[in-house]
Design a protein around this motif. Structure first.
Motif, PDB file in Angstrom:
ATOM      1  N   GLN A   1       0.837  -1.188   0.000  1.00 47.17           N
ATOM      2  CA  GLN A   1       0.000   0.000   0.000  1.00 47.17           C
ATOM      3  C   GLN A   1       0.872   1.237   0.000  1.00 47.17           C
ATOM      4  O   GLN A   1       1.749   1.393   0.837  1.00 47.17           O
ATOM      5  CB  GLN A   1      -0.922   0.010   1.219  1.00 47.17           C
ATOM      6  N   ARG A   2       0.655   2.103  -0.968  1.00 49.18           N
ATOM      7  CA  ARG A   2       1.375   3.371  -1.050  1.00 49.18           C
ATOM      8  C   ARG A   2       0.368   4.468  -1.341  1.00 49.18           C
ATOM      9  O   ARG A   2      -0.684   4.204  -1.919  1.00 49.18           O
ATOM     10  CB  ARG A   2       2.437   3.309  -2.164  1.00 49.18           C
ATOM     11  N   SER A   3       0.667   5.681  -0.936  1.00 51.10           N
ATOM     12  CA  SER A   3      -0.240   6.802  -1.156  1.00 51.10           C
ATOM     13  C   SER A   3       0.479   7.965  -1.818  1.00 51.10           C
ATOM     14  O   SER A   3       1.661   8.205  -1.548  1.00 51.10           O
ATOM     15  CB  SER A   3      -0.845   7.282   0.175  1.00 51.10           C
ATOM     16  N   VAL A   4      -0.252   8.662  -2.671  1.00 50.31           N
ATOM     17  CA  VAL A   4       0.208   9.927  -3.227  1.00 50.31           C
ATOM     18  C   VAL A   4      -0.556  11.018  -2.495  1.00 50.31           C
ATOM     19  O   VAL A   4      -1.783  11.123  -2.635  1.00 50.31           O
ATOM     20  CB  VAL A   4      -0.038  10.009  -4.744  1.00 50.31           C
ATOM     21  N   VAL A   5       0.141  11.808  -1.682  1.00 52.42           N
ATOM     22  CA  VAL A   5      -0.517  12.826  -0.861  1.00 52.42           C
ATOM     23  C   VAL A   5      -0.794  14.060  -1.711  1.00 52.42           C
ATOM     24  O   VAL A   5       0.128  14.664  -2.260  1.00 52.42           O
ATOM     25  CB  VAL A   5       0.353  13.187   0.357  1.00 52.42           C
ATOM     26  N   HIS A   6      -2.061  14.435  -1.811  1.00 48.79           N
ATOM     27  CA  HIS A   6      -2.453  15.629  -2.561  1.00 48.79           C
ATOM     28  C   HIS A   6      -2.581  16.852  -1.646  1.00 48.79           C
ATOM     29  O   HIS A   6      -2.247  17.963  -2.046  1.00 48.79           O
ATOM     30  CB  HIS A   6      -3.780  15.387  -3.280  1.00 48.79           C
ATOM     31  N   THR A   7      -3.083  16.637  -0.433  1.00 49.59           N
ATOM     32  CA  THR A   7      -3.298  17.754   0.498  1.00 49.59           C
ATOM     33  C   THR A   7      -2.979  17.310   1.915  1.00 49.59           C
ATOM     34  O   THR A   7      -3.370  16.218   2.330  1.00 49.59           O
ATOM     35  CB  THR A   7      -4.765  18.236   0.452  1.00 49.59           C
ATOM     36  N   LEU A   8      -2.257  18.147   2.645  1.00 56.69           N
ATOM     37  CA  LEU A   8      -2.003  17.931   4.064  1.00 56.69           C
ATOM     38  C   LEU A   8      -1.915  19.308   4.701  1.00 56.69           C
ATOM     39  O   LEU A   8      -0.919  20.011   4.549  1.00 56.69           O
ATOM     40  CB  LEU A   8      -0.706  17.144   4.269  1.00 56.69           C
ATOM     41  N   ASP A   9      -2.990  19.718   5.388  1.00 58.87           N
ATOM     42  CA  ASP A   9      -3.015  21.068   5.941  1.00 58.87           C
ATOM     43  C   ASP A   9      -4.040  21.168   7.061  1.00 58.87           C
ATOM     44  O   ASP A   9      -4.633  20.165   7.485  1.00 58.87           O
ATOM     45  CB  ASP A   9      -3.312  22.104   4.830  1.00 58.87           C
ATOM     46  N   VAL A  10      -4.230  22.384   7.552  1.00 55.70           N
ATOM     47  CA  VAL A  10      -5.256  22.693   8.556  1.00 55.70           C
ATOM     48  C   VAL A  10      -6.220  23.671   7.925  1.00 55.70           C
ATOM     49  O   VAL A  10      -5.794  24.665   7.315  1.00 55.70           O
ATOM     50  CB  VAL A  10      -4.636  23.283   9.841  1.00 55.70           C
ATOM     51  N   ARG A  11      -7.513  23.413   8.060  1.00 59.92           N
ATOM     52  CA  ARG A  11      -8.524  24.270   7.450  1.00 59.92           C
ATOM     53  C   ARG A  11      -9.803  24.220   8.267  1.00 59.92           C
ATOM     54  O   ARG A  11      -9.964  23.358   9.142  1.00 59.92           O
ATOM     55  CB  ARG A  11      -8.805  23.821   6.022  1.00 59.92           C
ATOM     56  N   ALA A  12     -10.713  25.129   7.977  1.00 64.69           N
ATOM     57  CA  ALA A  12     -12.035  25.120   8.597  1.00 64.69           C
ATOM     58  C   ALA A  12     -13.049  24.606   7.580  1.00 64.69           C
ATOM     59  O   ALA A  12     -12.978  24.937   6.398  1.00 64.69           O
ATOM     60  CB  ALA A  12     -12.423  26.521   9.068  1.00 64.69           C
ATOM     61  N   ASP A  13     -13.963  23.780   8.037  1.00 62.83           N
ATOM     62  CA  ASP A  13     -15.064  23.279   7.209  1.00 62.83           C
ATOM     63  C   ASP A  13     -16.268  23.122   8.115  1.00 62.83           C
ATOM     64  O   ASP A  13     -16.320  22.210   8.948  1.00 62.83           O
ATOM     65  CB  ASP A  13     -14.681  21.945   6.567  1.00 62.83           C
ATOM     66  N   GLY A  14     -17.228  24.025   7.956  1.00 63.62           N
ATOM     67  CA  GLY A  14     -18.365  24.048   8.861  1.00 63.62           C
ATOM     68  C   GLY A  14     -19.190  22.782   8.830  1.00 63.62           C
ATOM     69  O   GLY A  14     -19.660  22.309   9.878  1.00 63.62           O
ATOM     70  N   VAL A  15     -19.381  22.197   7.649  1.00 58.55           N
ATOM     71  CA  VAL A  15     -20.191  20.990   7.524  1.00 58.55           C
ATOM     72  C   VAL A  15     -19.521  19.818   8.236  1.00 58.55           C
ATOM     73  O   VAL A  15     -20.153  19.082   9.007  1.00 58.55           O
ATOM     74  CB  VAL A  15     -20.437  20.645   6.042  1.00 58.55           C
ATOM     75  N   VAL A  16     -18.222  19.637   7.990  1.00 58.64           N
ATOM     76  CA  VAL A  16     -17.502  18.541   8.630  1.00 58.64           C
ATOM     77  C   VAL A  16     -17.419  18.757  10.138  1.00 58.64           C
ATOM     78  O   VAL A  16     -17.583  17.817  10.929  1.00 58.64           O
ATOM     79  CB  VAL A  16     -16.093  18.390   8.020  1.00 58.64           C
ATOM     80  N   ALA A  17     -17.142  19.986  10.549  1.00 57.36           N
ATOM     81  CA  ALA A  17     -17.061  20.281  11.986  1.00 57.36           C
ATOM     82  C   ALA A  17     -18.358  19.897  12.688  1.00 57.36           C
ATOM     83  O   ALA A  17     -18.342  19.312  13.776  1.00 57.36           O
ATOM     84  CB  ALA A  17     -16.743  21.754  12.197  1.00 57.36           C
ATOM     85  N   ALA A  18     -19.495  20.204  12.056  1.00 51.80           N
ATOM     86  CA  ALA A  18     -20.784  19.862  12.662  1.00 51.80           C
ATOM     87  C   ALA A  18     -20.930  18.345  12.801  1.00 51.80           C
ATOM     88  O   ALA A  18     -21.472  17.857  13.806  1.00 51.80           O
ATOM     89  CB  ALA A  18     -21.916  20.436  11.821  1.00 51.80           C
ATOM     90  N   ARG A  19     -20.447  17.612  11.810  1.00 49.14           N
ATOM     91  CA  ARG A  19     -20.517  16.148  11.888  1.00 49.14           C
ATOM     92  C   ARG A  19     -19.661  15.609  13.027  1.00 49.14           C
ATOM     93  O   ARG A  19     -19.947  14.534  13.573  1.00 49.14           O
ATOM     94  CB  ARG A  19     -20.089  15.539  10.558  1.00 49.14           C
ATOM     95  N   LEU A  20     -18.609  16.334  13.359  1.00 45.27           N
ATOM     96  CA  LEU A  20     -17.752  15.940  14.470  1.00 45.27           C
ATOM     97  C   LEU A  20     -18.217  16.522  15.796  1.00 45.27           C
ATOM     98  O   LEU A  20     -17.550  16.338  16.826  1.00 45.27           O
ATOM     99  CB  LEU A  20     -16.313  16.385  14.185  1.00 45.27           C
ATOM    100  N   GLY A  21     -19.348  17.223  15.780  1.00 46.92           N
ATOM    101  CA  GLY A  21     -19.879  17.810  17.000  1.00 46.92           C
ATOM    102  C   GLY A  21     -19.103  19.010  17.477  1.00 46.92           C
ATOM    103  O   GLY A  21     -19.078  19.309  18.678  1.00 46.92           O
TER     104      GLY A  21
END
Length: 249
Positions: A102-122
């Motif tokens: 198993q190998r991965s090509v990393v496209h994105t690695l960062d810190v960001r805000a996402d209101g929809v995802v944050a709500a899913r995480l409570g």
């Protein structure tokens, strides 16, 4: 099936045109029995060996063919990963358990805000989130596009990790002390669009599965993940019995 002529006066480099036509022919299963060698492609398309080598190199990087120094290229034959429903699992571990790398090509690695995802995480909508997007490969062949969000307060140490050759859950546990012990998933069949097909290296006749996962550590949400995985390479199984029945959902 035949090769399409290349536009020698066009703006696109010849290797790029050749790459596109070889992808087309792979999608049509023209090379199901054997992939042509370097000299055969030079003769068929009337291009230089350098042009052929560049196109084949790109196919190799995409996991569509297997080629090495002194060896005739051959079409990659993917293995299938079967995953048992009803238990926590790591795609990295599932792939490696089949004997594939198993190998991965990393496209994105960062810190960001996402209101929809944050709500899913409570969490509050403005909460910073660790975000990782990868193309996952098994034995060099595209398997899945994986996007994951974690609370940055928990996952900040993961920003220093090289995720090209390691699993997220192992690093989450080792570096952050967070173990995903359960959660919930929704698996749906989809028809990938053209861009998704290119990323996964599949033709228009291959479906995919989307997996939306909420990962928990005990009862605490610690992961939201969206995965697009090739349905011809990944399947799910379930057990049932007369005593316990069969239940999904």
């Amino acid at each position: 099936m035949t090769a399409q002529p290349l536009d020698r006066l066009g703006a696109r480099p010849l290797w790029e045109q050749l790459l596109a036509d070889l992808r087309r022919r792979l999608d049509l299963d023209e090379f199901s029995e054997s992939f042509p060698g370097e000299l055969a492609l030079v003769a068929e398309y009337g291009v230089s060996r350098h042009t052929v080598r560049e196109a084949v190199r790109r196919l190799r990087d995409e996991g569509l063919v297997i080629a090495g120094r002194g060896r005739t290229p051959r079409r990659a034959e993917p293995g299938t990963i079967e995953q048992q429903l009803g238990e926590p699992y790591s795609l990295f571990t599932a792939v490696e358990a089949t004997g594939q790398v198993q190998r991965s090509v990393v496209h994105t690695l960062d810190v960001r805000a996402d209101g929809v995802v944050a709500a899913r995480l409570g969490l509050e909508e403005s909460t910073p989130l660790f975000h990782l997007e990868r193309l996952r490969l098994a034995d060099g062949i595209p398997l899945a596009v994986d996007r994951v969000w974690l609370p940055e307060q928990l996952a900040a140490p993961l920003l220093e990790v090289d995720f090209s050759r390691t699993g997220l859950y192992a690093e989450y546990a080792n570096r952050c002390g967070i173990r995903v012990t359960g959660g919930s998933e929704r698996i749906s069949a989809v028809v990938p669009d053209a861009a998704q097909r290119r990323m996964l290296g599949i033709g228009p006749d291959v479906a995919a599965l989307t997996i939306d996962r909420l990962g928990l550590a005990a009862d605490r949400p610690v992961e939201w993940r969206q995965t697009l995985v090739r349905a011809d390479r990944f399947g799910v199984t379930a057990r049932f019995s007369a005593a316990e029945g069969y239940r999904v959902g």
